[in-house]
Design a protein around this motif. Structure first.
Motif, PDB file in Angstrom:
ATOM      1  N   THR A   1       0.834  -1.206   0.000  1.00  0.00           N
ATOM      2  CA  THR A   1       0.000   0.000   0.000  1.00  0.00           C
ATOM      3  C   THR A   1       0.866   1.252   0.000  1.00  0.00           C
ATOM      4  OG1 THR A   1      -1.576  -1.248   1.355  1.00  0.00           O
ATOM      5  CG2 THR A   1      -1.957   1.118   1.154  1.00  0.00           C
ATOM      6  N   SER A   2       0.357   2.289  -0.612  1.00  0.00           N
ATOM      7  CA  SER A   2       1.039   3.584  -0.567  1.00  0.00           C
ATOM      8  C   SER A   2       0.896   4.165   0.836  1.00  0.00           C
ATOM      9  CB  SER A   2       0.426   4.542  -1.589  1.00  0.00           C
ATOM     10  OG  SER A   2       0.505   3.994  -2.887  1.00  0.00           O
TER      11      SER A   2
ATOM     12  N   VAL B   1      -8.525   7.250   1.667  1.00  0.00           N
ATOM     13  CA  VAL B   1      -8.505   7.432   0.219  1.00  0.00           C
ATOM     14  C   VAL B   1      -8.388   8.920  -0.080  1.00  0.00           C
ATOM     15  CG1 VAL B   1      -9.803   7.183  -1.929  1.00  0.00           C
ATOM     16  CG2 VAL B   1      -9.831   5.347  -0.240  1.00  0.00           C
TER      17      VAL B   1
ATOM     18  N   GLN C   1      -7.907   8.655  -7.452  1.00  0.00           N
ATOM     19  CA  GLN C   1      -7.966   8.409  -6.020  1.00  0.00           C
ATOM     20  C   GLN C   1      -7.202   7.125  -5.713  1.00  0.00           C
ATOM     21  OE1 GLN C   1     -12.310   8.521  -5.336  1.00  0.00           O
ATOM     22  NE2 GLN C   1     -11.930  10.199  -3.925  1.00  0.00           N
ATOM     23  N   THR C   2      -6.512   7.113  -4.612  1.00  0.00           N
ATOM     24  CA  THR C   2      -5.792   5.910  -4.214  1.00  0.00           C
ATOM     25  C   THR C   2      -5.734   5.815  -2.692  1.00  0.00           C
ATOM     26  OG1 THR C   2      -3.793   4.598  -4.643  1.00  0.00           O
ATOM     27  CG2 THR C   2      -3.468   6.930  -4.132  1.00  0.00           C
ATOM     28  N   GLU C   3      -5.442   4.637  -2.210  1.00  0.00           N
ATOM     29  CA  GLU C   3      -5.360   4.423  -0.764  1.00  0.00           C
ATOM     30  C   GLU C   3      -3.987   4.832  -0.223  1.00  0.00           C
ATOM     31  OE1 GLU C   3      -8.396   0.670   0.055  1.00  0.00           O
ATOM     32  OE2 GLU C   3      -6.229   0.323   0.011  1.00  0.00           O
TER      33      GLU C   3
ATOM     34  N   LEU D   1       4.774   5.274  -2.965  1.00  0.00           N
ATOM     35  CA  LEU D   1       3.750   4.710  -3.843  1.00  0.00           C
ATOM     36  C   LEU D   1       3.986   3.219  -4.001  1.00  0.00           C
ATOM     37  CD1 LEU D   1       3.566   7.408  -6.676  1.00  0.00           C
ATOM     38  CD2 LEU D   1       1.963   7.061  -4.790  1.00  0.00           C
TER      39      LEU D   1
ATOM     40  N   SER E   1      -0.582  -0.937  -4.693  1.00  0.00           N
ATOM     41  CA  SER E   1      -2.008  -0.601  -4.744  1.00  0.00           C
ATOM     42  C   SER E   1      -2.273   0.540  -5.724  1.00  0.00           C
ATOM     43  CB  SER E   1      -2.529  -0.220  -3.353  1.00  0.00           C
ATOM     44  OG  SER E   1      -1.829   0.916  -2.858  1.00  0.00           O
ATOM     45  N   PHE E   2      -1.278   1.374  -5.967  1.00  0.00           N
ATOM     46  CA  PHE E   2      -1.421   2.448  -6.955  1.00  0.00           C
ATOM     47  C   PHE E   2      -0.861   2.034  -8.314  1.00  0.00           C
ATOM     48  CE2 PHE E   2       0.628   5.956  -9.250  1.00  0.00           C
ATOM     49  CZ  PHE E   2      -0.493   6.720  -9.565  1.00  0.00           C
TER      50      PHE E   2
END
Length: 211
Positions: free
Chosen positions: A101-102, A159, A170-172, A187, A190-191
């Motif tokens: 995950t970022s 988010v 949008q990203t987590e 990053l 997930s991105f």
């Protein structure tokens, strides 16, 4: 007999004078064919240089324009600029496909409830940038195990919008204190997955956002 000898000497003397005169007055002649060949070679060499320069310029333009792949995915370097529209700030980010995950550098993290849902308020702080307090709903919670500490830490995942070059999405982000690290944003997969390809040999391929 003497007369014959004199005549022979006079003839030899005259011949020598003529030969000497020819040798003195004769200058090198320019062959028109040789001149033409030289001009053609010179022109061809000049043309080759121009062509080479055009090819090199074209290659440079291709490299400069190669910010996306043929199927529209972003090309990212090991480090990139990330713009957060909500904060109107650009941050340096490290691209790490080894991270799931970022994450973003957050301090003063305080969970709270709103309408029965988990929310969190926090500030982004890094390298002299101190944001106002931000409030976002918690997308989920994750447990992080660190080798330098015992047990696990519970962290909020939110988010948020980001922009890289012309790409907005949008990203987590996992909220974590990254003030001791070089990059305020990391990053992760997930991105990157499905959105970008990473060339770790390059940095800052995407343009930095300008207000």
């Amino acid at each position: 007999m003497k007369n014959r000898t004199k005549i022979a000497l006079l003839l030899l003397s005259s011949f020598g004078l003529m030969a000497c005169d020819v040798a003195t007055n004769t200058s090198p002649k320019t062959d028109p064919n040789t001149t033409a060949q030289t001009a053609v070679v010179s022109e061809a060499s000049s043309s080759d240089n121009v062509t080479k320069e055009k090819v090199e310029t074209t290659k440079a333009e291709v490299v400069m324009k190669a910010k996306t792949t043929s199927d529209g995915k972003l090309i990212l370097g090991e480090q990139e600029w990330v713009y957060i529209p909500g904060l109107k700030e650009s941050f340096k980010a490290r691209v790490d496909t080894g991270a799931t995950t970022s994450s973003v550098s957050a301090v003063d993290i305080q969970p709270f409830e709103r309408d029965g849902e988990d929310w969190v308020k926090f500030k982004i702080e890094h390298d002299g940038i101190n944001s106002d307090e931000i409030e976002l709903p918690v997308e989920r919670w994750v447990k992080i195990r660190q080798s330098s500490a015992e047990g696990t830490q519970r962290r909020a995942v939110v988010v948020a919008w980001l922009q890289m070059g012309d790409y907005k999405a949008q990203t987590e982000f996992t909220l974590a204190d990254r003030t001791h690290l070089t990059f305020p944003i990391l990053l992760g997969r997930s991105f990157v997955n499905g959105v970008a390809v990473v060339d770790v040999s390059q940095k800052y391929i995407q343009d930095k956002h300008k207000e």
